[in-house]
Design a protein around this motif. Structure first.
Motif, PDB file in Angstrom:
ATOM      1  N   ASN A  40       0.805  -1.215   0.000  1.00 51.10           N
ATOM      2  CA  ASN A  40       0.000   0.000   0.000  1.00 51.10           C
ATOM      3  C   ASN A  40       0.842   1.271   0.000  1.00 51.10           C
ATOM      4  O   ASN A  40       0.348   2.337   0.333  1.00 51.10           O
ATOM      5  CB  ASN A  40      -0.946  -0.001   1.206  1.00 51.10           C
ATOM      6  CG  ASN A  40      -0.184  -0.009   2.511  1.00 51.10           C
ATOM      7  OD1 ASN A  40       1.019  -0.225   2.541  1.00 51.10           O
ATOM      8  ND2 ASN A  40      -0.897   0.206   3.606  1.00 51.10           N
ATOM      9  N   ASP A  41       2.097   1.194  -0.366  1.00 53.33           N
ATOM     10  CA  ASP A  41       2.977   2.355  -0.352  1.00 53.33           C
ATOM     11  C   ASP A  41       2.780   3.170  -1.627  1.00 53.33           C
ATOM     12  O   ASP A  41       3.150   2.754  -2.715  1.00 53.33           O
ATOM     13  CB  ASP A  41       4.436   1.914  -0.237  1.00 53.33           C
ATOM     14  CG  ASP A  41       5.377   3.089  -0.071  1.00 53.33           C
ATOM     15  OD1 ASP A  41       4.894   4.199   0.209  1.00 53.33           O
ATOM     16  OD2 ASP A  41       6.592   2.885  -0.211  1.00 53.33           O
ATOM     17  N   ASN A  42       2.188   4.361  -1.486  1.00 60.06           N
ATOM     18  CA  ASN A  42       1.992   5.209  -2.654  1.00 60.06           C
ATOM     19  C   ASN A  42       3.094   6.250  -2.790  1.00 60.06           C
ATOM     20  O   ASN A  42       3.028   7.120  -3.651  1.00 60.06           O
ATOM     21  CB  ASN A  42       0.611   5.880  -2.619  1.00 60.06           C
ATOM     22  CG  ASN A  42       0.401   6.696  -1.372  1.00 60.06           C
ATOM     23  OD1 ASN A  42       1.319   6.904  -0.602  1.00 60.06           O
ATOM     24  ND2 ASN A  42      -0.827   7.152  -1.171  1.00 60.06           N
ATOM     25  N   GLY A  43       4.105   6.179  -1.946  1.00 55.56           N
ATOM     26  CA  GLY A  43       5.261   7.046  -2.070  1.00 55.56           C
ATOM     27  C   GLY A  43       5.065   8.451  -1.541  1.00 55.56           C
ATOM     28  O   GLY A  43       5.961   9.278  -1.649  1.00 55.56           O
ATOM     29  N   LEU A  44       3.921   8.781  -0.991  1.00 60.00           N
ATOM     30  CA  LEU A  44       3.677  10.117  -0.476  1.00 60.00           C
ATOM     31  C   LEU A  44       4.121  10.218   0.969  1.00 60.00           C
ATOM     32  O   LEU A  44       4.074   9.243   1.717  1.00 60.00           O
ATOM     33  CB  LEU A  44       2.189  10.462  -0.576  1.00 60.00           C
ATOM     34  CG  LEU A  44       1.590  10.444  -1.990  1.00 60.00           C
ATOM     35  CD1 LEU A  44       0.089  10.713  -1.918  1.00 60.00           C
ATOM     36  CD2 LEU A  44       2.263  11.486  -2.860  1.00 60.00           C
ATOM     37  N   THR A  45       4.562  11.391   1.357  1.00 62.88           N
ATOM     38  CA  THR A  45       4.919  11.622   2.750  1.00 62.88           C
ATOM     39  C   THR A  45       3.786  12.362   3.432  1.00 62.88           C
ATOM     40  O   THR A  45       3.047  13.128   2.803  1.00 62.88           O
ATOM     41  CB  THR A  45       6.209  12.455   2.860  1.00 62.88           C
ATOM     42  OG1 THR A  45       6.027  13.687   2.176  1.00 62.88           O
ATOM     43  CG2 THR A  45       7.380  11.702   2.254  1.00 62.88           C
TER      44      THR A  45
END
Length: 59
Positions: A40-45
């Protein structure tokens, strides 16, 4: 049982239960390059949300 026989018995038991050397498990984990990413890692912080005045946090 004499002391010499007892020592031989202890040596035999130690040899029987001694751990078997294995391949270095931790070294095998890092040998494949980059670590897997979470599904579920969309790369957003996450943005920094400051506490209101007078609020404090502790971990």
């Amino acid at each position: 049982m004499g002391e010499a026989e007892f020592e031989r018995l202890l040596d035999a038991v130690n040899a029987a239960i001694a751990p078997v050397p294995e391949v270095d498990f931790i070294a095998g984990l890092t040998a494949y390059g980059r670590l897997p990413e979470a599904a579920n890692d969309n790369g957003l912080t996450w943005p920094l949300v400051p506490f209101p005045d007078g609020w404090h946090a502790a971990c």
